[in-house]
Every structure is written in structure tokens, then in C-alpha cells.
Scaffold this motif. Structure first.
Motif, short mmCIF file in Angstrom:
data_model
loop_
_atom_site.label_atom_id
_atom_site.label_comp_id
_atom_site.label_asym_id
_atom_site.label_seq_id
_atom_site.Cartn_x
_atom_site.Cartn_y
_atom_site.Cartn_z
N HIS A 55 0.81 -1.22 0.00
CA HIS A 55 0.00 0.00 0.00
C HIS A 55 0.84 1.28 0.00
O HIS A 55 0.41 2.30 -0.52
N HIS A 56 2.04 1.21 0.57
CA HIS A 56 2.88 2.40 0.71
C HIS A 56 4.04 2.46 -0.28
O HIS A 56 4.78 3.44 -0.29
N GLY A 57 4.21 1.42 -1.07
CA GLY A 57 5.35 1.40 -1.98
C GLY A 57 6.65 1.13 -1.24
O GLY A 57 6.67 0.38 -0.25
N VAL A 58 7.74 1.75 -1.69
CA VAL A 58 9.03 1.55 -1.04
C VAL A 58 9.01 2.21 0.34
O VAL A 58 8.79 3.41 0.46
N ILE A 59 9.25 1.41 1.38
CA ILE A 59 9.18 1.93 2.75
C ILE A 59 10.56 1.99 3.40
O ILE A 59 10.68 2.46 4.54
N GLY A 60 11.59 1.54 2.70
CA GLY A 60 12.93 1.59 3.26
C GLY A 60 13.86 0.64 2.56
O GLY A 60 13.56 0.13 1.47
N ARG A 61 15.01 0.41 3.20
CA ARG A 61 16.02 -0.47 2.65
C ARG A 61 16.26 -1.65 3.58
O ARG A 61 16.20 -1.51 4.80
N VAL A 62 16.52 -2.80 2.99
CA VAL A 62 16.95 -3.97 3.73
C VAL A 62 18.39 -4.26 3.34
O VAL A 62 18.73 -4.21 2.15
N SER A 63 19.23 -4.51 4.33
CA SER A 63 20.63 -4.80 4.01
C SER A 63 21.15 -5.91 4.90
O SER A 63 20.65 -6.14 6.00
N ARG A 76 12.45 4.55 5.38
CA ARG A 76 12.46 5.78 4.59
C ARG A 76 11.71 6.89 5.32
O ARG A 76 12.11 8.04 5.29
N ASP A 77 10.62 6.55 5.98
CA ASP A 77 9.82 7.53 6.73
C ASP A 77 9.18 6.80 7.90
O ASP A 77 8.26 6.00 7.71
N ALA A 78 9.67 7.07 9.11
CA ALA A 78 9.20 6.34 10.29
C ALA A 78 7.73 6.58 10.58
O ALA A 78 7.09 5.78 11.26
N THR A 79 7.17 7.68 10.08
CA THR A 79 5.75 7.94 10.31
C THR A 79 4.87 7.09 9.41
O THR A 79 3.70 6.85 9.71
N VAL A 80 5.42 6.64 8.30
CA VAL A 80 4.67 5.79 7.37
C VAL A 80 4.86 4.31 7.73
O VAL A 80 3.90 3.56 7.90
N PHE A 81 6.12 3.89 7.84
CA PHE A 81 6.42 2.51 8.23
C PHE A 81 7.84 2.50 8.78
O PHE A 81 8.82 2.45 8.03
N GLY A 82 7.93 2.55 10.10
CA GLY A 82 9.21 2.53 10.77
C GLY A 82 9.44 1.21 11.49
O GLY A 82 8.72 0.22 11.27
N TYR A 83 10.43 1.20 12.37
CA TYR A 83 10.77 -0.04 13.07
C TYR A 83 9.61 -0.53 13.93
O TYR A 83 9.34 -1.73 13.99
N ASP A 84 8.91 0.39 14.59
CA ASP A 84 7.77 -0.03 15.43
C ASP A 84 6.68 -0.67 14.58
O ASP A 84 6.01 -1.62 15.02
N HIS A 85 6.48 -0.15 13.37
CA HIS A 85 5.51 -0.76 12.47
C HIS A 85 5.97 -2.17 12.08
O HIS A 85 5.15 -3.09 11.98
N LEU A 86 7.27 -2.32 11.86
CA LEU A 86 7.81 -3.64 11.49
C LEU A 86 7.62 -4.63 12.63
O LEU A 86 7.24 -5.79 12.40
#
Length: 304
Positions: A55-63, A76-86
Motif C-alpha cells: 500500500h505504501h510502496g518503497v518503505i525503506g532499505r533492507v541490508s 524511509r519515513d518512520a511515520t509511514v512505516f518505521g521499526y515499530d511498524h515492522l
């Protein structure tokens, strides 16, 4: 041992809405990788990739820095999908019917599953294009291993539908030390839709075999026809048998179209009308599966 990966063992919880077929994850939805970049640095391979939310597209990077490093998420944006969301997402997931570990151990396991799911999906897509057969070792969850163990995906040059062909492959692999199974492991194959046991292969009960051979015997003996001619008849409502008059082998299918392509996977997308088929000889069932019912295709969707 006859193991098909469990989706909801024991019915102890409500199953999540999305099943990740290659890693046994049940989740509210998929998370996928794109723009994967790998770096070989001696003892292993490091990588980075974009993590994509439906739903949000690219939400960050995995490494992952390599064999000794953990798989990590950089939002990428903790308010959209951050660690707490994960973390919250991970708490809603299960693998092989069990909750993932808490906090960072769970998120690491989930991210590893995202990577494995994406990589295996890529291999499956290649399988469909090239007409290969995929297998891997599998050990179910036990008190000793902490979770089901899924081995590296191997491939052969063409789909193996018969019990004899799969037994030959298993024997060859058993003779190779790097592929020998451990005591609690089996070979799984990707049947076109999910991972299932490779052995014992397609089989029917004695009663089913006697019935099928009797049905065909009653209609195939036609001494007035030349040996090279074909016969085709409905042996019961919605079930058709086809073969050559002078041959022992015959095909039974859910439609009257006799052609079945057992060497290629169906490339057609979208909703597909299907037809189950079985190939027999005078001794019993040889192979079975499902093909795309469209006359111009008739290629494999799933194998038994």
C-alpha cells in the motif's frame, strides 16, 4: 514421512490473510524486495534492496553485511512505516504455524523470510520459463532445530512427473555427500503451486487402479482398427480416456482434448480453466497433474 507445509496446524489461531508459499509465513500481506544489489566480499555475499509495502510502496532499505551480519531494516519515513511498524507487523505473522520470536529476533527472522521468499520466487519464475524441476531439502520444526529447515533450491532440466524419475534423482543425490539428507530431512518439490514431498510420487489405491484399468480395458479393444489409430471415449461422466490402439499407455483427463504437454510449464497469466490428467499403462498410474485447459496451451500448472 509425508509433509506438506502446514498452514494452520491444530487450528489454534485464525490464519492470516496471505500465505508466503516458499517460507511458510502467514502474514496480513506480502512484503517484497526490488532493486537488489549484491556484493561478493570473500566469505559470503552482502546485499541491499528496497523493501516494498503493497500500500505504501518503497518503505525503506533492507541490508545484510554478509554471513556474520544480521539482516537490517532502514526506514524511509518512520511515520509511514518505521521499526515499530515492522515489530507490530511481525507480531501478526506466524511461520510454520508458530509465532515469530519477539522484538529484534522476530524482525530479523521476518526480514530473512522476505529475502528467501523473493529469491525463491525469482527461481520459480525462471523454472516456468525454462521448463525445469525444483527441489530442496526440508526438515519440519522440532524441539531440536527451533524451526523448519529449508535447504538450497536445486533444479533439473525438465519436470519430473513419474515416481520412477523422482526415485532415480533421489538416489543420485543420496550418493553425493553435499546433497545427502540428514535423518529428519526429506526432499520437497515445487509442484507448480506449493512445496510438497517429492516422494513417493503419484499413486492410487489398489481399488482405484483396478477400477481404472477395467474401465479402459472395456473400451480400448477394437480389433477392427489399425494399431496406429487413436481411441478416445468418455469412461464416466466428465472423465475421458485417450490412447493408441496398439499401445499400452493411455491418458485420462477431465476434458476430451487428448493433448497434454508434460515438458513445459504454462506461461499464461490470469485466471485459467484447468484440466486434471493422469497417464497410465497396464500396470498402473505413471504420472498425474493439472494443465491449462486451453487447447492452444495444454501445459503444466501443477504436478502431483
Amino acid at each position: 514421512m509425508n509433509i506438506i507445509e502446514p498452514r494452520n496446524p491444530g487450528g489454534q489461531h485464525k490464519p492470516a490473510s496471505t500465505w508466503w508459499p516458499h517460507t511458510g509465513i502467514e502474514a496480513p500481506h506480502r512484503l517484497e524486495l526490488q532493486n537488489l544489489t549484491e556484493i561478493d566480499h570473500g566469505p559470503g555475499t552482502a546485499f541491499t534492496a528496497d523493501l516494498v509495502h503493497p500500500h505504501h510502496g518503497v518503505i525503506g532499505r533492507v541490508s545484510d553485511s554478509g554471513p556474520r551480519g544480521d539482516t537490517e531494516f532502514y526506514t524511509r519515513d518512520a511515520t509511514v512505516f518505521g521499526y515499530d511498524h515492522l515489530v507490530a507487523f511481525t507480531e501478526q505473522c506466524r511461520q510454520d504455524g508458530e509465532p515469530l520470536p519477539p522484538r529484534w529476533r522476530g524482525t530479523t527472522a521476518l526480514l530473512n523470510a522476505v529475502v528467501d521468499e523473493s529469491e525463491t520466487a525469482r527461481i520459480v519464475n525462471s523454472m516456468r520459463r525454462s521448463g525445469t524441476f525444483l527441489l530442496r531439502s526440508y526438515a519440519p520444526r522440532s524441539e531440536y532445530n527451533g524451526g523448519a529447515q529449508r535447504g538450497q533450491v536445486l533444479s533439473t532440466q525438465m519436470p519430473l512427473l513419474s515416481k520412477a524419475a523422482r526415485e532415480t534423482l533421489a538416489a543420485r543425490l543420496a550418493a553425493e555427500p553435499e546433497h545427502a539428507l540428514l535423518e529428519d530431512e526429506i526432499w520437497q518439490m515445487f509442484n507448480g503451486q506449493q512445496w510438497t514431498p517429492m516422494l513417493p510420487g503419484p499413486q492410487r489405491t489398489a481399488e482405484q487402479t483396478i477400477k481404472r484399468l477395467a474401465q479402459v480395458s472395456a473400451v480400448r479393444i477394437r480389433p477392427d482398427q489399425p494399431l496406429w489409430s487413436r481411441w478416445s471415449t468418455e469412461i464416466e461422466p466428465g472423465l475421458y480416456a485417450t490412447g493408441n490402439v496398439g499401445a499400452d499407455r493411455f491418458t485420462v483427463s477431465e476434458d476430451s482434448e487428448p493433448m497434454v504437454n508434460c515438458t513445459e510449464w504454462c506461461p499464461c497469466g490470469g485466471e485459467r480453466e484447468t484440466s486434471r490428467f493422469e497417464t497410465w499403462n497396464g500396470h498402473g498410474l505413471i504420472e498425474a497433474g493439472t494443465v491449462h485447459a486451453r487447447k492452444r496451451c495444454r501445459r503444466l500448472i501443477a504436478i502431483e
